[in-house]
Scaffold this active site. Structure first.
Site, PDB file in Angstrom:
ATOM      1  N   ASP A   8      13.920  33.611  20.887  1.00  0.00           N
ATOM      2  CA  ASP A   8      13.029  32.269  22.352  1.00  0.00           C
ATOM      3  C   ASP A   8      11.689  33.224  23.067  1.00  0.00           C
ATOM      4  O   ASP A   8      11.820  34.240  23.091  1.00  0.00           O
ATOM      5  CB  ASP A   8      13.865  31.812  23.302  1.00  0.00           C
ATOM      6  N   ASP A 129      18.269  17.774  22.861  1.00  0.00           N
ATOM      7  CA  ASP A 129      18.441  18.519  24.362  1.00  0.00           C
ATOM      8  C   ASP A 129      19.288  17.523  25.099  1.00  0.00           C
ATOM      9  O   ASP A 129      18.705  16.392  25.909  1.00  0.00           O
ATOM     10  CB  ASP A 129      17.340  19.066  24.358  1.00  0.00           C
TER      11      ASP A 129
END
Length: 248
Positions: A8, A129
């Site tokens: 990330d 998500d």
């Protein structure tokens, strides 16, 4: 069945967040390309990369870091975060990505996802998500009233390569994957599902290899790898053994 190590990116560095909160970022490596090489040397076969700044900005922010990752590893790379147009998708695929992950645009403009699948077959994944069972967008900053399965079913037959399902309430806090919700989604659609959010130990890897979970394409691991809670060799050995069983 694949274990995807995660990188990330925030401000050009490799970080992990807790519950998707940009203010709770822990830097694990200031050199994402070196981290990509390390994952390849450990035996991983894929790499999952997210441009966190890009997810909030709606456009690529950490492009230089992603390019460095692509130069550093021979492994296929999938990227999500801020990719919102066909031109953007085409540009990234030309730069060497194996797969592009579309999240917010899958909610805002599903027709674009369908067109992308037609134009770039096998190269488009959808990122779903969820928080409390509802889909979140714009870097998880905005909630919708859209259910996870409802969104996933919009793309049945479109040619989506995979759905990456992240439980935001578990992301980065090592509480274990939300198997109930993940398997419910996997059973509801024919698109392969990748589990994300909360992977904590080898127990999650073992669960992924059980018959009920064998429709899954795999799972993504971040903090558990970085914190040493999962030994890469042990995890990959488990997956290889499971693959042998599936072949038999």
């Amino acid at each position: 069945m694949i274990l995807f190590p995660a990188i990330d990116l925030k401000d050009g560095q490799c970080v992990r967040l807790k519950l998707g909160d940009m203010e709770q970022a822990t830097v694990y490596n200031s050199d994402p390309a070196a981290q990509a090489r390390a994952f390849e040397e450990q035996g991983f076969e894929w790499l999952h990369v997210v441009d966190l700044n890009g997810a909030f900005a709606g456009e690529t922010v950490n492009g230089d870091a992603v390019d460095a990752i692509l130069r550093a590893t021979k492994n296929p790379v999938q990227l999500g975060g801020g990719i919102r147009t066909l031109d953007h998708i085409e540009n990234w695929l030309a730069r060497g990505l194996k797969r592009v992950i579309l999240g917010t645009v899958a909610v805002r403009d599903p027709a674009l996802v369908i067109e992308a699948c037609r134009k770039f077959p096998g190269r488009i994944a959808v990122g779903i998500d969820a928080k409390g069972g509802k889909v979140a967008v714009e870097g998880w900053a905005e909630a919708s009233e859209l259910g996870v399965i409802e969104l996933a079913r919009r793309f049945e037959g479109a040619g989506v390569a995979a759905i990456i399902y992240t439980d935001i309430d578990r992301d980065g806090i090592l509480t274990g994957i939300n198997w109930a919700a993940t398997l419910e989604l996997s059973d509801a659609v024919s698109i392969p599902v990748i589990a994300s959010g909360g992977l904590a130990s080898l127990d999650d890897i073992r669960r992924m290899t059980e018959p009920e979970a064998q429709k899954l394409e795999g799972a993504i691991s971040g903090r558990a790898l970085y914190d040493g809670r999962i030994d890469p060799k042990e995890a990959l050995d488990l997956i290889r053994e499971a693959r042998k069983g599936m072949i038999r």
